[in-house]
Design an enzyme around this catalytic site. Structure first.
Site, PDB file in Angstrom:
ATOM      1  N   HIS A 118      -0.686   3.507   2.406  1.00  0.00           N
ATOM      2  CA  HIS A 118      -0.304   4.188   0.975  1.00  0.00           C
ATOM      3  C   HIS A 118      -1.636   4.710   0.449  1.00  0.00           C
ATOM      4  O   HIS A 118      -2.535   4.102   0.703  1.00  0.00           O
ATOM      5  CB  HIS A 118       0.261   3.284   0.177  1.00  0.00           C
ATOM      6  CG  HIS A 118      -0.415   2.044  -0.151  1.00  0.00           C
ATOM      7  ND1 HIS A 118      -1.540   1.673  -0.968  1.00  0.00           N
ATOM      8  CD2 HIS A 118      -0.365   0.713   0.575  1.00  0.00           C
ATOM      9  CE1 HIS A 118      -1.920   0.511  -1.266  1.00  0.00           C
ATOM     10  NE2 HIS A 118      -1.407  -0.194   0.108  1.00  0.00           N
ATOM     11  N   ASP A 119      -1.472   5.808   0.038  1.00  0.00           N
ATOM     12  CA  ASP A 119      -2.751   6.546  -0.679  1.00  0.00           C
ATOM     13  C   ASP A 119      -3.872   6.833   0.047  1.00  0.00           C
ATOM     14  O   ASP A 119      -4.889   7.005  -0.372  1.00  0.00           O
ATOM     15  CB  ASP A 119      -3.008   5.449  -1.947  1.00  0.00           C
ATOM     16  CG  ASP A 119      -2.165   5.079  -2.942  1.00  0.00           C
ATOM     17  OD1 ASP A 119      -1.604   5.973  -3.591  1.00  0.00           O
ATOM     18  OD2 ASP A 119      -1.464   3.935  -2.808  1.00  0.00           O
ATOM     19  N   GLY A 136      -4.757   0.764   3.103  1.00  0.00           N
ATOM     20  CA  GLY A 136      -4.453   1.560   2.008  1.00  0.00           C
ATOM     21  C   GLY A 136      -5.699   2.300   1.186  1.00  0.00           C
ATOM     22  O   GLY A 136      -6.823   1.424   1.357  1.00  0.00           O
TER      23      GLY A 136
END
Length: 261
Positions: A118-119, A136
């Protein structure tokens, strides 16, 4: 596209000439651009934004929920640029409220079993070899090559045109234009082969080498080295990119090779 053995949610926006092979599942709130091929047994979940002329091979999972306990169901995306190839069993998670998106740029090759959490923001023309893993919030510049089984710590930044050798654990930021290897991760030279392949001439490569000699081989601390580079070396886009990278590093840049294990 009319494949009766695939499931495509009526709310998905699929360009007319996308090919979807059997046993693939495409969820709601998905967009897929023209000319993209989706192999068998692919799962594309809510929030996926896939560009034109991509190839996604069997077993890949795109835009699954983040593996982050802080995730609270916010509306986020996983975006893949045009002409990018995603090989078998790659997983790319969508963002959280930190950046609200995970991005893989254009013309990338993400090889089998790699994971992009994520991200993460990945630039254009990157190659991630088999089983490379980004935790992440990682940022990766353009033209970065990760050899097999590279593992990158969360919140690290990897500069453009860098090369990281197989099995390396990346716990610090990796400046642009260099090769990184060993344990702990260390500077082992500039990525001269990659730079030549991308049209950098000998004079420009020598300039970059001279910058990193000051930063890594003259026994200065980072602040002293950057001051000398800025004072004594002609301003160029590459020089300024390196200076800004070092100054903006939040985790600290990796060290030079000392020969001590």
């Amino acid at each position: 596209m009319n494949q009766p053995l695939a499931y495509v949610h009526p709310g998905a926006k699929i360009a007319k000439n996308v090919v979807i092979e059997p046993f693939t599942t495409i969820h709601n709130n998905v967009e897929i651009g023209e000319g993209t091929w989706i192999g068998s047994n692919v799962t594309i979940m809510e929030g996926a934004r896939i560009g034109k002329n991509c190839k996604i091979f069997p077993g890949a999972v795109i835009s699954a929920e983040p593996q982050d306990l802080k995730f609270d169901g916010e509306d986020t995306t996983a975006e893949i640029g045009d002409n990018t190839t995603i090989r078998e069993c790659v997983t790319i998670n969508r963002g959280t409220k930190d950046r609200y998106k995970t991005v893989v740029g254009k013309n990338c090759l993400i090889q089998a079993y790699s994971h992009i959490a994520h991200d993460c923001i990945v630039g254009d023309y990157c190659i991630f070899s088999n089983a490379s893993t980004l935790a992440g919030h990682v940022t990766v510049g353009d033209y970065v090559v990760l050899a097999g089984m590279v593992a990158v710590h969360q919140f690290c930044t990897i500069g453009s045109h860098s090369f990281i050798t197989g099995g390396t654990l990346v716990r610090k930021d990796v400046p642009p234009y260099i090769k990184a290897a060993r344990e702990p991760i260390s500077y082992v030279g500039i990525n001269s082969v990659g730079l030549r392949r991308r049209g950098f001439d000998s004079e420009k490569i020598k300039e970059i080498q001279n910058i990193y000699r000051v930063l890594y081989q003259k026994n200065y601390n980072n602040s002293q080295a950057i001051e000398l580079i800025e004072t004594d070396m002609e301003a160029t886009p590459e020089r300024d990119e390196i200076i800004q990278f070092v100054r903006n590093s939040t985790r600290g840049i990796m060290k030079g090779y000392t020969g001590v294990y």
